[in-house]
Design an enzyme around this catalytic site. Structure first.
Site, mmCIF file in Angstrom:
data_model
loop_
_atom_site.group_PDB
_atom_site.id
_atom_site.type_symbol
_atom_site.label_atom_id
_atom_site.label_comp_id
_atom_site.label_asym_id
_atom_site.label_seq_id
_atom_site.Cartn_x
_atom_site.Cartn_y
_atom_site.Cartn_z
ATOM 1 N N ARG A 32 0.842 -1.201 0.000
ATOM 2 C CA ARG A 32 0.000 0.000 0.000
ATOM 3 C C ARG A 32 0.878 1.252 0.000
ATOM 4 O O ARG A 32 1.892 1.306 0.693
ATOM 5 C CB ARG A 32 -0.907 -0.031 1.231
ATOM 6 N N ARG A 43 -3.030 -3.681 14.721
ATOM 7 C CA ARG A 43 -4.292 -3.077 14.256
ATOM 8 C C ARG A 43 -5.336 -4.158 13.990
ATOM 9 O O ARG A 43 -6.525 -3.962 14.258
ATOM 10 C CB ARG A 43 -4.049 -2.242 12.995
#
Ligand code: AMP
Length: 213
Positions: A123, A167
């Site tokens: 990403r 996360r």
């Protein structure tokens, strides 16, 4: 149409929100983008959020509830909106209900953890504007440069594998229970997020009873 996009980090919430805002003509409200802007601008909210974001921890509910309710009060939200990355806790979901925000559907992008860990490595984020890219599925036209503002692309600090694991753990513990919350309101729609961007968008439009673009 008032939509919520649920799903783990890297599931494609931001990408799908971008595809849908074009089609539905409603704004995308991304708390992640709002917080990253606040950090860049060094506002009091940004100063409080910076270390939490970098460590992959959630920002306190009261901050999120305040920035979202201020954003939803703006004129462009009158005909609907797509909440991207919010709510992420039960307290945030309850606050929306208490404020009388009537959600139509909560779309949960379903992507297994092992796929997420592979995805976030590739990403990239524009250093200047909110555009995001993926080196394999959504590459920029010119390597390392944003298509929109021609500024350099960077790796998100919280996308490194250790922080991503953290996360994901926060997602499973605090956010995933929201699926049951919205299922009990008959608003939950599960979407297979483990396909191409276009296939996922088509699936969302189909589930919402809308024609493909
Ligand atoms: P995102 O861009 O949605 O992945 O968000 C990036 C980071 O911003 C998250 O890892 C959290 O630190 C923070 N954040 C964004 N949205 C929320 C939220 N609704 N509740 C708490 N923290 C959030």
């Amino acid at each position: 149409m008032k939509l919520i996009l649920l799903g783990p980090p890297g599931a494609g919430k931001g990408t799908q929100a971008e595809m849908l805002i074009d089609r539905l003509k409603i704004p995308q409200i991304s708390t992640g983008d709002m917080l990253r802007t606040a950090v860049k601008e060094g506002t009091p909210t940004g100063l409080k959020a910076k270390a939490l974001i970098e460590n992959g921890d959630l920002v306190p509910d009261e901050i999120i509830i305040r920035i979202v309710s201020e954003r939803l009060a703006r004129d462009d939200c009158k005909n609907g909106f797509i909440l991207d990355g919010v709510p992420r806790t039960l307290a945030q979901a309850e606050a929306l209900d208490e404020q009388g925000v009537e959600i139509d559907f909560a779309l949960s992008l379903e992507v297994p953890d092992e796929i997420i860990l592979n995805r976030v490595v590739d990403r990239r984020l524009c250093s200047n504007c909110p555009m995001t890219y993926h080196l394999v599925s959504q590459p920029p036209a010119k390597e390392g440069m944003c298509d929109v503002c021609a500024q350099p692309l960077v790796v998100r600090k919280d996308d490194d594998p250790v922080t991503t694991q953290h996360r994901l753990a926060a997602y499973h513990e605090l956010t995933e229970p929201l699926k049951a919350y919205y299922a009990s309101q008959v608003k939950l729609i599960l979407v297979d997020g483990n396909c191409t961007i276009e296939e996922t968008t088509d699936e969302i439009l189909r589930l919402l009873g809308m024609k493909k673009t």
